[in-house]
Design a protein around this motif. Structure first.
Motif, PDB file in Angstrom:
ATOM      1  N   ILE A 291      51.892   4.312  96.290  1.00  0.00           N
ATOM      2  CA  ILE A 291      51.282   3.488  95.247  1.00  0.00           C
ATOM      3  C   ILE A 291      50.618   4.360  94.187  1.00  0.00           C
ATOM      4  O   ILE A 291      50.824   4.162  92.985  1.00  0.00           O
ATOM      5  CB  ILE A 291      50.269   2.499  95.861  1.00  0.00           C
ATOM      6  N   ASN A 292      49.834   5.332  94.608  1.00  0.00           N
ATOM      7  CA  ASN A 292      49.133   6.204  93.654  1.00  0.00           C
ATOM      8  C   ASN A 292      50.108   6.986  92.784  1.00  0.00           C
ATOM      9  O   ASN A 292      49.884   7.134  91.576  1.00  0.00           O
ATOM     10  CB  ASN A 292      48.181   7.135  94.382  1.00  0.00           C
ATOM     11  N   LEU A 293      51.193   7.469  93.378  1.00  0.00           N
ATOM     12  CA  LEU A 293      52.183   8.206  92.594  1.00  0.00           C
ATOM     13  C   LEU A 293      52.835   7.292  91.561  1.00  0.00           C
ATOM     14  O   LEU A 293      52.980   7.666  90.393  1.00  0.00           O
ATOM     15  CB  LEU A 293      53.236   8.824  93.512  1.00  0.00           C
TER      16      LEU A 293
ATOM     17  N   VAL B 275      58.057  16.438  88.970  1.00  0.00           N
ATOM     18  CA  VAL B 275      58.504  16.143  87.607  1.00  0.00           C
ATOM     19  C   VAL B 275      57.395  15.487  86.793  1.00  0.00           C
ATOM     20  O   VAL B 275      57.249  15.771  85.596  1.00  0.00           O
ATOM     21  CB  VAL B 275      59.791  15.289  87.638  1.00  0.00           C
ATOM     22  N   LEU B 276      56.595  14.649  87.412  1.00  0.00           N
ATOM     23  CA  LEU B 276      55.466  14.035  86.712  1.00  0.00           C
ATOM     24  C   LEU B 276      54.569  15.106  86.105  1.00  0.00           C
ATOM     25  O   LEU B 276      54.222  15.040  84.923  1.00  0.00           O
ATOM     26  CB  LEU B 276      54.663  13.151  87.670  1.00  0.00           C
TER      27      LEU B 276
ATOM     28  N   TRP C 262      63.503  12.146  81.367  1.00  0.00           N
ATOM     29  CA  TRP C 262      62.186  11.691  80.909  1.00  0.00           C
ATOM     30  C   TRP C 262      61.906  12.219  79.514  1.00  0.00           C
ATOM     31  O   TRP C 262      61.413  11.495  78.645  1.00  0.00           O
ATOM     32  CB  TRP C 262      61.118  12.134  81.908  1.00  0.00           C
ATOM     33  N   LYS C 263      62.240  13.484  79.286  1.00  0.00           N
ATOM     34  CA  LYS C 263      62.031  14.070  77.959  1.00  0.00           C
ATOM     35  C   LYS C 263      62.904  13.373  76.917  1.00  0.00           C
ATOM     36  O   LYS C 263      62.444  13.064  75.813  1.00  0.00           O
ATOM     37  CB  LYS C 263      62.366  15.557  77.976  1.00  0.00           C
ATOM     38  N   LYS C 264      64.144  13.134  77.251  1.00  0.00           N
ATOM     39  CA  LYS C 264      65.095  12.555  76.298  1.00  0.00           C
ATOM     40  C   LYS C 264      64.711  11.128  75.905  1.00  0.00           C
ATOM     41  O   LYS C 264      64.815  10.743  74.747  1.00  0.00           O
ATOM     42  CB  LYS C 264      66.503  12.563  76.898  1.00  0.00           C
ATOM     43  N   HIS C 265      64.262  10.333  76.871  1.00  0.00           N
ATOM     44  CA  HIS C 265      64.023   8.909  76.618  1.00  0.00           C
ATOM     45  C   HIS C 265      62.545   8.527  76.556  1.00  0.00           C
ATOM     46  O   HIS C 265      62.225   7.355  76.344  1.00  0.00           O
ATOM     47  CB  HIS C 265      64.705   8.072  77.705  1.00  0.00           C
TER      48      HIS C 265
ATOM     49  N   THR D  85      52.020   7.547  82.638  1.00  0.00           N
ATOM     50  CA  THR D  85      52.688   8.577  81.852  1.00  0.00           C
ATOM     51  C   THR D  85      53.974   8.047  81.225  1.00  0.00           C
ATOM     52  O   THR D  85      54.795   8.812  80.745  1.00  0.00           O
ATOM     53  CB  THR D  85      52.943   9.811  82.748  1.00  0.00           C
ATOM     54  N   GLY D  86      54.165   6.735  81.238  1.00  0.00           N
ATOM     55  CA  GLY D  86      55.267   6.129  80.504  1.00  0.00           C
ATOM     56  C   GLY D  86      56.426   5.615  81.320  1.00  0.00           C
ATOM     57  O   GLY D  86      57.385   5.090  80.758  1.00  0.00           O
TER      58      GLY D  86
END
Length: 138
Positions: free
Chosen positions: A42-44, A119-120, A12-15, A51-52
């Motif tokens: 669904i909420n997750l 991770v989120l 996630w950080k890299k891309h 967040t992208g």
């Protein structure tokens, strides 16, 4: 942090994004069984998209059902980027739908959700640290 969380966070950080493969029936839509808290899934997914993250619906459903699936996802607030199609083919082979993580009622859904949720929040913390650091250097 376990090795799965670490790998997902680094991707996630890299891309600046990850791809979440999401099954439909009994994962985000009650279908046959009633053992999945579909609202939690669904909420997750919605929070990850905010967040992208990107979402690929991967399903065994026939193409004639795709419109219904897209309408359902829109109704519950999930932005879908593709159904059963790759957004990228990082290894030059598109026989398998590529995702950084899969949410599927038949393959460790609770464990995958725990990893994704952890991770989120770590990624959001990373974004906040990066923004603060950039502001301090200006």
């Amino acid at each position: 942090m376990n090795k799965y969380e670490e790998r997902l966070l680094n991707e996630w950080k890299k891309h600046d994004t990850i791809i979440i493969g999401v099954d439909v029936d009994d994962t985000i839509l009650p279908y046959r069984e009633n053992f999945t808290d579909v609202h939690k899934v669904i909420n997750l997914v919605i929070e990850c998209v905010k967040t992208g993250a990107k979402v690929i619906i991967y399903t065994g459903s026939v193409k004639e059902r795709y419109k219904e699936i897209l309408e359902y996802c829109a109704k519950v607030g999930i932005k879908v980027d593709a159904i059963n199609e790759n957004l990228i083919t990082p290894f030059g082979d598109n026989r398998k739908i590529y995702a950084n993580i899969y949410l599927d009622d038949r393959s460790g859904l609770n464990e995958s959700m725990e990893i994704l949720e952890s991770v989120l929040y770590k990624y959001r913390g990373y974004l906040q640290e990066t923004t603060t650091s950039q502001q301090n250097h200006e």
